[in-house]
Design a protein around this motif. Sequence first.
Motif, mmCIF file in Angstrom:
data_model
loop_
_atom_site.group_PDB
_atom_site.id
_atom_site.type_symbol
_atom_site.label_atom_id
_atom_site.label_comp_id
_atom_site.label_asym_id
_atom_site.label_seq_id
_atom_site.Cartn_x
_atom_site.Cartn_y
_atom_site.Cartn_z
ATOM 1 N N SER A 166 -11.272 9.088 -0.008
ATOM 2 C CA SER A 166 -10.070 9.291 0.805
ATOM 3 C C SER A 166 -10.488 9.447 2.267
ATOM 4 N N ALA A 167 -9.790 8.742 3.142
ATOM 5 C CA ALA A 167 -10.091 8.813 4.570
ATOM 6 C C ALA A 167 -9.558 10.114 5.154
ATOM 7 N N VAL A 168 -10.349 10.713 6.065
ATOM 8 C CA VAL A 168 -10.003 12.005 6.664
ATOM 9 C C VAL A 168 -10.147 11.913 8.182
ATOM 10 N N VAL A 169 -9.169 12.467 8.891
ATOM 11 C CA VAL A 169 -9.258 12.664 10.335
ATOM 12 C C VAL A 169 -9.158 14.159 10.597
ATOM 13 N N LYS A 170 -10.077 14.696 11.412
ATOM 14 C CA LYS A 170 -10.069 16.114 11.734
ATOM 15 C C LYS A 170 -9.532 16.325 13.148
ATOM 16 N N ASP A 225 0.847 -1.193 0.000
ATOM 17 C CA ASP A 225 0.000 0.000 0.000
ATOM 18 C C ASP A 225 0.884 1.246 0.000
ATOM 19 N N THR A 226 0.539 2.190 -0.851
ATOM 20 C CA THR A 226 1.304 3.437 -0.951
ATOM 21 C C THR A 226 0.352 4.610 -0.818
ATOM 22 N N VAL A 227 0.729 5.608 -0.005
ATOM 23 C CA VAL A 227 -0.168 6.724 0.279
ATOM 24 C C VAL A 227 0.566 8.056 0.160
ATOM 25 N N SER A 228 -0.233 9.110 -0.030
ATOM 26 C CA SER A 228 0.218 10.481 0.157
ATOM 27 C C SER A 228 -0.642 11.099 1.249
ATOM 28 N N TYR A 243 -4.546 9.845 1.002
ATOM 29 C CA TYR A 243 -4.876 9.643 -0.413
ATOM 30 C C TYR A 243 -4.164 8.383 -0.900
ATOM 31 N N ALA A 244 -4.919 7.406 -1.399
ATOM 32 C CA ALA A 244 -4.343 6.148 -1.871
ATOM 33 C C ALA A 244 -3.684 6.339 -3.232
ATOM 34 N N GLU A 245 -2.386 6.113 -3.279
ATOM 35 C CA GLU A 245 -1.675 6.166 -4.560
ATOM 36 C C GLU A 245 -1.812 4.841 -5.307
ATOM 37 N N ASN A 246 -1.930 3.750 -4.570
ATOM 38 C CA ASN A 246 -2.303 2.450 -5.144
ATOM 39 C C ASN A 246 -3.050 1.677 -4.064
ATOM 40 N N LEU A 247 -3.592 0.538 -4.394
ATOM 41 C CA LEU A 247 -4.390 -0.237 -3.446
ATOM 42 C C LEU A 247 -3.657 -1.472 -2.939
ATOM 43 N N GLY A 248 -2.371 -1.608 -3.305
ATOM 44 C CA GLY A 248 -1.617 -2.770 -2.888
ATOM 45 C C GLY A 248 -2.152 -4.037 -3.537
ATOM 46 N N ARG A 249 -1.746 -5.163 -3.011
ATOM 47 C CA ARG A 249 -2.192 -6.440 -3.577
ATOM 48 C C ARG A 249 -3.570 -6.831 -3.063
ATOM 49 N N LYS A 305 3.710 9.568 -1.768
ATOM 50 C CA LYS A 305 3.912 8.216 -2.285
ATOM 51 C C LYS A 305 4.811 7.394 -1.362
ATOM 52 N N LYS A 306 4.402 7.302 -0.094
ATOM 53 C CA LYS A 306 5.164 6.531 0.883
ATOM 54 C C LYS A 306 4.498 5.175 1.102
#
Length: 282
Positions: free
Chosen positions: A273-277, A200-203, A239-245, A214-215
């Motif tokens: 995209s998941a959000v935490v406030k 899984d890779t995210v920004s 933000y999901a850059e990819n969804l992994g396997r 893209k970490k």
Amino acid sequence: MRRSFLFALLVIGSSSLMAQSITGIWRGKRTQGAQGCFPEYFLELHITWANDNSLMGNAYSYVDTKQFTKINFTGRYNPLNKRMVITENAVLQYSVPANCIPCIKTYDLTWSKNGALEVLLGDWKGHEMGNNNVCPPGKITLNREKTPTFPVDVYQNDTLMNLQKNLKLQERQKEVVQTVVIDTSVIKIELYDNAEIDDDTVSIFLNNSLLLHKKRLTDRPLTFQFNAFPNTEYELMMYAENLGRIPPNTSLMVITAGKKRYEVRLSSSEQKSAVVKFKYTQ
């Protein structure tokens, strides 16, 4: 030796407490000598303190909210004598009369407190933007305020700022997973892969400012922290850059705010995209 050690702990503890109190919104008046564009301006400083007693933030000099300059700054704070020196760096935005030139300023300020009232007092000097012509110097009087006149920015380094300018994100729905009310200004975030490690890779964005790009999520945390301003809402988006396997993209977010710790599980996909406030209340 024991006495010296205890004294050092007291100095470090009191220094950290004092320096931490500097973070926030400071607003008041800035005067300018003869030949200046105006004899008096409003001044609002958004100050962020770091553990090494360095300071950074934005300075807004303004006649009203339509006539202003926005300049970023860096500085140092000495908790022993309660003095800070702030140096403006780059003019980020300005809207001033045609016959006025923004000043790049250096502030020499001292913190004091009388009951609930916190004050920064001192002097400033500077030069005109684009040349070395000296600006007529003046005095500064600022009080700590609970709410800003101008929006509070989230700090980005130059690399992330330039990278974000060229990003093209897909339009996705935002899903608020949790709202966290905090009572301290320093927030630490750790992100882990929540299940099987599957690339899984995210920004990560905070108030639309890119903080991680893209970490890959693993069993070792992606770690960062930010300084929250009182009575200001913060929106952290994964933000999901990819969804992994194994879709969707899932993570465990561990939040440390002072002595409090929170765990939040996030899930992002190509549709949302998941959000935490966060909101810091004093």
